[in-house]
Design a protein around this motif. Structure first.
Motif, PDB file in Angstrom:
ATOM      1  N   GLU A   1       0.813  -1.218   0.000  1.00 57.61           N
ATOM      2  CA  GLU A   1       0.000   0.000   0.000  1.00 57.61           C
ATOM      3  C   GLU A   1       0.847   1.269   0.000  1.00 57.61           C
ATOM      4  OE1 GLU A   1      -2.182   0.641   3.751  1.00 57.61           O
ATOM      5  OE2 GLU A   1      -1.028  -1.066   4.521  1.00 57.61           O
ATOM      6  N   HIS A   2       2.150   1.136   0.232  1.00 58.11           N
ATOM      7  CA  HIS A   2       3.043   2.294   0.241  1.00 58.11           C
ATOM      8  C   HIS A   2       3.779   2.466  -1.093  1.00 58.11           C
ATOM      9  CE1 HIS A   2       2.513   2.776   4.582  1.00 58.11           C
ATOM     10  NE2 HIS A   2       2.670   1.463   4.689  1.00 58.11           N
ATOM     11  N   LEU A   3       3.461   1.639  -2.067  1.00 57.95           N
ATOM     12  CA  LEU A   3       4.123   1.706  -3.367  1.00 57.95           C
ATOM     13  C   LEU A   3       3.201   2.336  -4.402  1.00 57.95           C
ATOM     14  CD1 LEU A   3       5.687  -1.891  -3.452  1.00 57.95           C
ATOM     15  CD2 LEU A   3       6.858   0.257  -2.882  1.00 57.95           C
ATOM     16  N   ASP A   4       3.776   3.137  -5.286  1.00 63.16           N
ATOM     17  CA  ASP A   4       3.028   3.751  -6.384  1.00 63.16           C
ATOM     18  C   ASP A   4       3.287   2.947  -7.656  1.00 63.16           C
ATOM     19  OD1 ASP A   4       1.722   5.291  -8.217  1.00 63.16           O
ATOM     20  OD2 ASP A   4       2.879   7.124  -7.860  1.00 63.16           O
ATOM     21  N   PHE A   5       2.469   1.927  -7.882  1.00 66.31           N
ATOM     22  CA  PHE A   5       2.674   1.047  -9.021  1.00 66.31           C
ATOM     23  C   PHE A   5       2.533   1.778 -10.357  1.00 66.31           C
ATOM     24  CE2 PHE A   5       1.853  -1.905  -5.612  1.00 66.31           C
ATOM     25  CZ  PHE A   5       2.628  -3.008  -5.913  1.00 66.31           C
ATOM     26  N   ASP A   6       1.777   2.859 -10.371  1.00 69.27           N
ATOM     27  CA  ASP A   6       1.562   3.591 -11.622  1.00 69.27           C
ATOM     28  C   ASP A   6       2.837   4.256 -12.136  1.00 69.27           C
ATOM     29  OD1 ASP A   6      -1.117   2.903 -11.639  1.00 69.27           O
ATOM     30  OD2 ASP A   6      -1.751   4.715 -10.578  1.00 69.27           O
ATOM     31  N   THR A   7       3.828   4.423 -11.272  1.00 67.42           N
ATOM     32  CA  THR A   7       5.064   5.093 -11.689  1.00 67.42           C
ATOM     33  C   THR A   7       6.251   4.125 -11.750  1.00 67.42           C
ATOM     34  OG1 THR A   7       5.661   5.714  -9.408  1.00 67.42           O
ATOM     35  CG2 THR A   7       4.262   7.252 -10.654  1.00 67.42           C
TER      36      THR A   7
END
Length: 339
Positions: A94-100
């Protein structure tokens, strides 16, 4: 569409511990592995988390996520290579920005397979389930383990092949170090539920059942959307391995995966060797595989080179795989980096 990272000779390897780090008394393992990779021509960038371990994790979830993100964003880093798995990687998702996320290789197994599968399902970026960094610290690696380099170096649109290992390691013998980390002395035999040869093909997905089952019902385990968005609904070949589950817990987990739709469009399943799979009330490992084969009506192969009983092949999540198992227990896996 699947995106495959590029892996170039001499790249920088980023080492972070998104799950467990290495306790102080075992720091020499990371030092040896780093020295081995340096001798092979790689540069090393080791974060802080691999050197830490407290309360079943290397660091708080946000710290682990930040260090991983920094390495992913570093253009000099061509591979993220955790020291090993652990228990609580799921905390960082939940702390990762998969979109980037950039198109960059991440390699590992065990608890790291939670990250690998999440990345591929969410982004369509291929990830590599194979050895961890601590297991390549020896003076040399066996042929099966060493294939991680050739796998990651495969250009998009090309293929690489791996054959079943000649021998595997039945038990860990840390008190008997050797130039090769593993002591491979048990003959390998890939087995099928049908008892005969088999072939099947499809896009690879998988990991350690103990931990990837916890992605079911979360935004990080949407297999149906992945198939529709990234593979145009093509068949899936699942490769699965079991670290600690006894036979009935493995069975419960597989039923949950089936009910959640993870096996929809499945063309076959590969199960790694396991030192777990303990029987319960006469319900054994083979019963689990036979029940699943009847329910799904697909070929099931077990005792393959994958997971916590080494050595293990490198399986690329998202790649197109062609599986062949012969009557003499030999296996062939051809992986093609199809978009």
């Amino acid at each position: 569409m699947i995106q495959y990272p590029r892996f170039t000779p001499g790249t920088t390897i980023g080492v972070t511990a998104p799950s467990s780090g290495i306790p102080v008394e075992l720091h020499f393992l990371l030092q040896q592995a780093s020295e081995r990779m340096t001798r092979e021509g790689f540069k090393m960038r080791i974060g802080k988390t691999p050197w830490l371990q407290n309360k079943a994790k290397s660091a708080p979830a946000n710290v682990r996520a930040l260090e991983l993100t920094d390495l992913l964003r570093d253009n000099a880093v061509g591979l993220i290579f955790p020291p090993w798995g652990g228990e609580l990687l799921v905390e960082i998702l939940e702390h990762l920005d998969f979109d980037t996320f950039p198109v960059k290789w991440v390699l590992g197994y065990s608890d790291v397979s939670v990250l690998l599968l999440s990345i591929t399902l969410r982004t369509g970026i291929a990830t590599a389930h194979g050895t961890n960094l601590a297991d390549v610290r020896g003076e040399y690696s066996d042929e099966t383990t060493a294939a991680w380099h050739a796998a990651l170096s495969t250009p998009s649109g090309r293929s690489f092949e791996q054959r079943s290992s000649p021998f595997y390691q039945k038990e860990w013998t840390h008190d008997k170090p050797s130039p090769c980390v593993f002591h491979l002395n048990e003959p390998t035999e890939w087995k099928t539920v049908s008892g005969g040869p088999t072939t099947f093909q499809g896009r690879l997905l998988g990991g350690c059942v103990d931990v990837i089952r916890h992605l079911i019902g979360t935004p990080y385990g949407d297999v149906a959307t992945f198939r529709r968005k990234h593979t145009e609904g093509s068949a899936i070949v699942w490769y699965l391995e079991n670290c600690d589950l006894n036979a009935v817990d493995l069975r419960r987990s597989l039923v949950q995966m089936r009910l959640a739709g993870w096996f929809d469009g499945c063309s076959g399943i590969l199960f790694g060797r396991s030192g777990a799979n303990r029987p319960f009330d006469d319900y054994a490992e083979i019963d689990v595989y036979e029940d699943l084969a009847r329910e799904l009506n697909v070929p099931i192969v077990f005792d393959i080179d994958c997971g916590h009983v080494p050595p293990q092949m490198t399986f690329i999540n998202g790649a197109y795989a062609e599986i062949e198992v012969s009557v003499d227990g030999k296996g062939l896996v051809k992986q093609t980096f199809l978009p």
